[in-house]
Design an enzyme around this catalytic site. Structure first.
Site, PDB file in Angstrom:
ATOM      1  N   GLY A  16      17.607  44.779   9.319  1.00  0.00           N
ATOM      2  CA  GLY A  16      18.469  43.920  10.284  1.00  0.00           C
ATOM      3  C   GLY A  16      17.089  43.594  11.183  1.00  0.00           C
ATOM      4  N   GLY A  18      17.414  41.593  15.709  1.00  0.00           N
ATOM      5  CA  GLY A  18      17.394  41.264  16.460  1.00  0.00           C
ATOM      6  C   GLY A  18      17.151  40.371  17.702  1.00  0.00           C
ATOM      7  N   GLY A  19      17.966  39.886  18.585  1.00  0.00           N
ATOM      8  CA  GLY A  19      16.556  39.174  20.305  1.00  0.00           C
ATOM      9  C   GLY A  19      16.100  40.008  19.926  1.00  0.00           C
ATOM     10  CB  VAL A  23      16.453  48.351  12.051  1.00  0.00           C
ATOM     11  CG1 VAL A  23      16.806  49.239  11.179  1.00  0.00           C
ATOM     12  CG2 VAL A  23      17.200  48.376  13.389  1.00  0.00           C
ATOM     13  CE  LYS A  37      16.883  49.259  18.043  1.00  0.00           C
ATOM     14  NZ  LYS A  37      18.347  49.281  18.743  1.00  0.00           N
ATOM     15  CG  ASP A 132      27.923  46.886  21.521  1.00  0.00           C
ATOM     16  OD1 ASP A 132      28.848  46.603  21.590  1.00  0.00           O
ATOM     17  OD2 ASP A 132      26.774  46.768  20.768  1.00  0.00           O
TER      18      ASP A 132
END
Length: 232
Positions: A16, A18-19, A23, A37, A132
């Site tokens: 995955g 993200g910004g 990972v 990560k 979260d």
């Protein structure tokens, strides 16, 4: 990245992006699979992002619970940094909920809820607020056990500030106090978010049907959802 080595680990796949980070699935020299990560190169000049990355490693280092993904290692890699976590073979609760398109069998839902409660009680007892909680951050392994992940915006405190950008919050699971800087964010905020996950888990739908961000915010602040029994 695939085929490259980071420390003692060889990258074998993507898990995955993200910004601020990505990972990767990786394998140690002795064949152990891990989740690795890394910060994205363009994020390294942002001291706030780097600080949050260190903070996440510190949070994970404090936690040792069977239902929370475990930190294995944290180390610098050139100008970058790497967090190494246990690799969990399983599926996000978010995908499981979509797959059923309705109510998950009660025994399965109960097991997930029970283990989530155990994980977050442990985190709260150790002074950690996740901040979260959502189905996308709860993975169910091949044996049907819960693994809570992504402590990227967690806080080591009984209370927390409102410093997280709105774009980083999952609006369907955000407690109402996050919309009001005068209200306190504490363990009750995590409990609210977890309750929304449980509602979806047992009722087969989200408690609020709105789709626009402003409407969802209004619902969190002003509406009482229908009891889950209405859908059973």
């Amino acid at each position: 990245m695939i085929g490259e080595s980071i420390g003692d680990y060889e990258i074998t796949g993507s898990l995955g992006k993200g910004g601020f980070g990505a990972v990767w699935k990786a394998k140690s020299h002795d064949g152990v699979e891990v989740a690795l990560k890394l910060l994205n190169p363009q994020a390294l000049d942002n001291q706030k992002v780097v600080k949050k990355f260190f903070h996440e490693a510190m949070i994970l280092a404090k936690l040792d619970h069977p239902n929370i993904t475990k930190l294995m290692e944290f180390f610098p890699d050139g100008d970058n940094y790497a967090i190494v976590m246990e690799y969990v073979k399983g599926e996000e609760l978010k995908k499981i909920l979509k797959k059923y398109k309705g109510i998950i069998p009660f025994d399965q839902a109960y097991k997930i809820a029970h283990q989530c409660c155990s994980a977050f009680q442990y985190a709260h007892e150790n002074g950690i607020l996740h901040r979260d909680i959502k189905p996308g951050n709860i993975i169910i392994d091949k044996a049907g056990n819960v693994k809570v992940m992504d402590f990227g915006i967690a806080k080591m405190s009984s209370t927390a500030s409102h410093d997280t950008a709105a774009s980083m919050l999952s609006i369907h699971y955000v407690p109402p106090e996050r919309f009001d800087k005068n209200r306190e964010v504490d363990a009750r905020s995590d409990i609210y978010s977890l309750a929304l996950v449980f509602y979806e888990l047992f009722a087969g739908c989200r408690p609020f049907r709105a789709t626009e961000t402003s409407q969802i915010m209004f619902a969190h602040l002003n509406e009482i959802p229908d009891p889950p029994s209405k859908f059973s």
